[in-house]
Motif scaffolding. Structure first.
Motif, PDB file in Angstrom:
ATOM      1  N   LEU A 235      22.777  23.879  23.104  1.00  0.00           N
ATOM      2  CA  LEU A 235      21.955  22.957  23.195  1.00  0.00           C
ATOM      3  C   LEU A 235      20.513  23.426  23.110  1.00  0.00           C
ATOM      4  N   ILE A 236      19.781  23.192  21.973  1.00  0.00           N
ATOM      5  CA  ILE A 236      18.590  23.912  21.706  1.00  0.00           C
ATOM      6  C   ILE A 236      17.569  23.384  22.644  1.00  0.00           C
ATOM      7  N   GLY A 237      17.868  22.089  23.350  1.00  0.00           N
ATOM      8  CA  GLY A 237      16.965  21.666  24.414  1.00  0.00           C
ATOM      9  C   GLY A 237      16.738  22.605  25.532  1.00  0.00           C
ATOM     10  N   ARG A 238      17.478  23.756  25.685  1.00  0.00           N
ATOM     11  CA  ARG A 238      17.457  24.230  26.656  1.00  0.00           C
ATOM     12  C   ARG A 238      16.560  25.962  26.451  1.00  0.00           C
ATOM     13  N   SER A 239      16.054  25.593  25.240  1.00  0.00           N
ATOM     14  CA  SER A 239      15.422  26.990  24.655  1.00  0.00           C
ATOM     15  C   SER A 239      14.112  27.168  25.757  1.00  0.00           C
ATOM     16  N   ASP A 240      13.170  26.185  25.993  1.00  0.00           N
ATOM     17  CA  ASP A 240      12.224  26.418  26.776  1.00  0.00           C
ATOM     18  C   ASP A 240      12.462  26.964  28.183  1.00  0.00           C
ATOM     19  N   ALA A 241      13.533  26.488  28.642  1.00  0.00           N
ATOM     20  CA  ALA A 241      13.928  26.944  30.126  1.00  0.00           C
ATOM     21  C   ALA A 241      14.399  28.382  29.917  1.00  0.00           C
ATOM     22  N   VAL A 242      15.000  28.886  28.963  1.00  0.00           N
ATOM     23  CA  VAL A 242      15.417  30.130  28.752  1.00  0.00           C
ATOM     24  C   VAL A 242      14.391  31.183  28.651  1.00  0.00           C
ATOM     25  N   HIS A 243      13.377  30.452  27.556  1.00  0.00           N
ATOM     26  CA  HIS A 243      12.139  31.350  27.491  1.00  0.00           C
ATOM     27  C   HIS A 243      11.357  31.530  28.667  1.00  0.00           C
ATOM     28  N   ARG A 244      11.162  30.724  29.364  1.00  0.00           N
ATOM     29  CA  ARG A 244      10.618  30.901  30.621  1.00  0.00           C
ATOM     30  C   ARG A 244      11.318  31.754  31.562  1.00  0.00           C
ATOM     31  N   GLN A 245      12.529  31.685  31.949  1.00  0.00           N
ATOM     32  CA  GLN A 245      13.357  32.369  32.627  1.00  0.00           C
ATOM     33  C   GLN A 245      13.226  34.089  32.231  1.00  0.00           C
ATOM     34  N   LEU A 246      13.301  34.199  30.719  1.00  0.00           N
ATOM     35  CA  LEU A 246      13.128  35.563  30.489  1.00  0.00           C
ATOM     36  C   LEU A 246      11.677  36.131  30.473  1.00  0.00           C
ATOM     37  N   GLY A 247      10.760  34.977  30.296  1.00  0.00           N
ATOM     38  CA  GLY A 247       9.370  35.461  30.414  1.00  0.00           C
ATOM     39  C   GLY A 247       8.998  35.837  31.719  1.00  0.00           C
ATOM     40  N   ALA A 248       9.590  35.421  32.782  1.00  0.00           N
ATOM     41  CA  ALA A 248       9.449  35.854  34.138  1.00  0.00           C
ATOM     42  C   ALA A 248       9.756  37.427  34.347  1.00  0.00           C
ATOM     43  N   HIS A 249      10.551  37.870  33.597  1.00  0.00           N
ATOM     44  CA  HIS A 249      10.999  39.146  33.858  1.00  0.00           C
ATOM     45  C   HIS A 249      10.395  40.292  32.585  1.00  0.00           C
ATOM     46  N   THR A 250       9.992  39.629  31.953  1.00  0.00           N
ATOM     47  CA  THR A 250       9.160  40.804  30.753  1.00  0.00           C
ATOM     48  C   THR A 250       7.665  40.310  30.380  1.00  0.00           C
ATOM     49  N   HIS A 251       7.115  41.074  29.463  1.00  0.00           N
ATOM     50  CA  HIS A 251       5.736  40.791  29.211  1.00  0.00           C
ATOM     51  C   HIS A 251       5.481  39.927  28.032  1.00  0.00           C
ATOM     52  N   LYS A 252       4.412  39.424  27.702  1.00  0.00           N
ATOM     53  CA  LYS A 252       4.212  38.518  26.737  1.00  0.00           C
ATOM     54  C   LYS A 252       4.436  38.960  25.313  1.00  0.00           C
ATOM     55  N   ASP A 253       4.052  40.276  25.099  1.00  0.00           N
ATOM     56  CA  ASP A 253       4.356  40.635  23.848  1.00  0.00           C
ATOM     57  C   ASP A 253       5.737  40.906  23.393  1.00  0.00           C
ATOM     58  N   ALA A 254       6.566  40.965  24.413  1.00  0.00           N
ATOM     59  CA  ALA A 254       8.122  41.270  24.064  1.00  0.00           C
ATOM     60  C   ALA A 254       8.608  39.582  23.706  1.00  0.00           C
ATOM     61  N   LEU A 255       8.102  38.726  24.282  1.00  0.00           N
ATOM     62  CA  LEU A 255       8.350  37.117  24.130  1.00  0.00           C
ATOM     63  C   LEU A 255       8.215  36.830  22.818  1.00  0.00           C
ATOM     64  N   GLU A 256       7.213  37.230  22.261  1.00  0.00           N
ATOM     65  CA  GLU A 256       6.810  36.994  21.001  1.00  0.00           C
ATOM     66  C   GLU A 256       7.829  37.448  19.811  1.00  0.00           C
ATOM     67  N   ARG A 257       8.785  38.169  20.200  1.00  0.00           N
ATOM     68  CA  ARG A 257       9.911  38.645  19.676  1.00  0.00           C
ATOM     69  C   ARG A 257      11.263  37.820  19.674  1.00  0.00           C
ATOM     70  N   LEU A 258      11.119  36.743  20.397  1.00  0.00           N
ATOM     71  CA  LEU A 258      12.496  36.100  20.886  1.00  0.00           C
ATOM     72  C   LEU A 258      12.149  34.606  20.428  1.00  0.00           C
ATOM     73  N   SER A 259      13.422  34.272  19.701  1.00  0.00           N
ATOM     74  CA  SER A 259      13.614  32.933  19.154  1.00  0.00           C
ATOM     75  C   SER A 259      14.869  32.291  19.263  1.00  0.00           C
ATOM     76  N   PHE A 260      15.109  31.099  18.831  1.00  0.00           N
ATOM     77  CA  PHE A 260      16.379  30.466  19.472  1.00  0.00           C
ATOM     78  C   PHE A 260      17.010  29.772  18.197  1.00  0.00           C
TER      79      PHE A 260
END
Length: 350
Positions: A43-68
């Motif tokens: 369910l793509i609707g979970r992407s924001d939650a997963v993005h926040r969850q992973l973002g809590a454990h890594t830096h902003k630059d890394a998150l820019e390379r994450l997509s769903f």
């Protein structure tokens, strides 16, 4: 030809089921190493939650390379788009229900057919390699004896083959047949019981056992055991298998020391003495477990494993992948600490 010299910043990796415990850790390590990560979600609707969850454990630059991308194991839609432009696929998504599912065939069909959909899409897209997450559920329940190795296979028709064990075994068998038929570069990781730090409040069956122990759900300790491995080390093994040329067409057990459940309880009691009163203290007989299993699906999953030494050897992963694992005690206590930190296990009243 697959090489270990890829520049990670130019490489995209599809991680299926990215919302899962293991997949989240794989995604984090890939991002930290510079890879671009595309995560599939049912369910793509979970992407924001997963993005926040992973973002809590890594830096902003890394998150820019994450997509769903949205893709479901039970359907064809989305998988072609999911693998497009990816050099590698790490397929972790698979159903892992607690206890005995109501429909064993549906569980097996979702796991096996879903894996074949992912492998077929990867093959058509020309990916360099697929790494499939299997389990020691596919090695430990046949005619072999401990310590189990990659040469061993679970017998899907044997007495110890629970629906989950069947699903992992039949899925891995089908994946190898498909890969050989079409010439797909495939490697398989067979982890033991995965514990370690949670990335968010959702946890699966393995950490669920620790949760049950820490919240007083066990009235006694059955004579049951398993090999333990840290989720961070399992994630590392997947990435090593992804890039190591020698991993082609190989399966790798990644697991640590075998623990009887009473030994795991003793570790929790030593690490978290304030929770000691909730932890079970006495062992319960096999006969009692068998009686409970008549009505308790969780107990039914272990009936045929009581008093069974199910230890495994990770020598091949250590030799071929240069894989190493941290102490099992660290994984056990990290699971419990995460449950406490997230408020999923509350301190006993004084």
């Amino acid at each position: 030809m697959n090489t270990a010299k890829d520049d990670p910043t130019t490489v995209a990796v599809l991680v299926t089921g990215i919302g899962g415990f293991l997949a989240g850790h794989i995604a984090l390590q890939l991002l930290e190493q510079g890879y671009r990560v595309r995560g599939s979600l049912r369910l793509i609707g979970r992407s924001d939650a997963v993005h926040r969850q992973l973002g809590a454990h890594t830096h902003k630059d890394a998150l820019e390379r994450l997509s769903f991308v949205q893709a479901d194991l039970d359907g064809e839609d989305g998988w072609t788009a999911a693998v497009e432009g990816c050099s590698y696929v790490i397929h972790t998504a698979s159903p892992f229900p607690p206890g005995f599912p109501e429909d064993e065939d549906a569980l097996i069909q979702t796991a096996r057919d879903g894996a074949l959909r992912v492998l077929d899409a990867a093959h058509r897209a020309g990916v360099k390699r697929v790494v499939l997450t299997s389990s020691i559920a596919a090695t430990n329940h046949g005619d072999g004896q401990a310590p189990f190795t990659e040469e061993n296979w679970t017998d899907p028709e044997g007495p110890r083959a629970t629906p989950y064990y069947k699903s992992k075994t039949l899925t891995e068998r089908a994946a190898w047949i498909f890969a050989e038929k079409v010439g797909l570069d495939l490697a398989v990781i067979n982890p033991s019981m995965i514990l370690g730090p949670l990335l968010g409040e959702n946890f699966g069956t393995s950490v669920g056992l620790v949760h049950h122990l820490m919240t007083g759900k066990f009235e006694g300790i059955p004579r049951f055991g398993f090999s333990v491995v840290d989720v961070r080390d399992v994630a590392d093994a997947h990435i090593r298998a992804m890039t190591n040329p020698a991993a082609k067409s190989q399966r790798f057990i990644v697991g640590g020391r075998f623990f009887w459940l009473k030994e795991l309880v003793a570790i929790l009691a030593a690490c978290f003495p304030e929770y000691g009163a909730r932890l079970p203290s006495g062992e319960i007989s096999d006969e009692v477990v068998k009686a409970i299993a008549q009505s308790d699906p969780d107990a039914r999953t272990i009936v045929h494993e009581l008093n069974q030494d199910l230890s495994v050897s990770a020598a091949k992963a250590q030799r071929v992948l240069n894989w190493r694992s941290r102490p099992e005690k660290e994984a056990i206590c990290a699971s419990a600490q995460s449950l406490i930190d997230l408020g999923l296990v509350r301190a006993p009243a004084i």
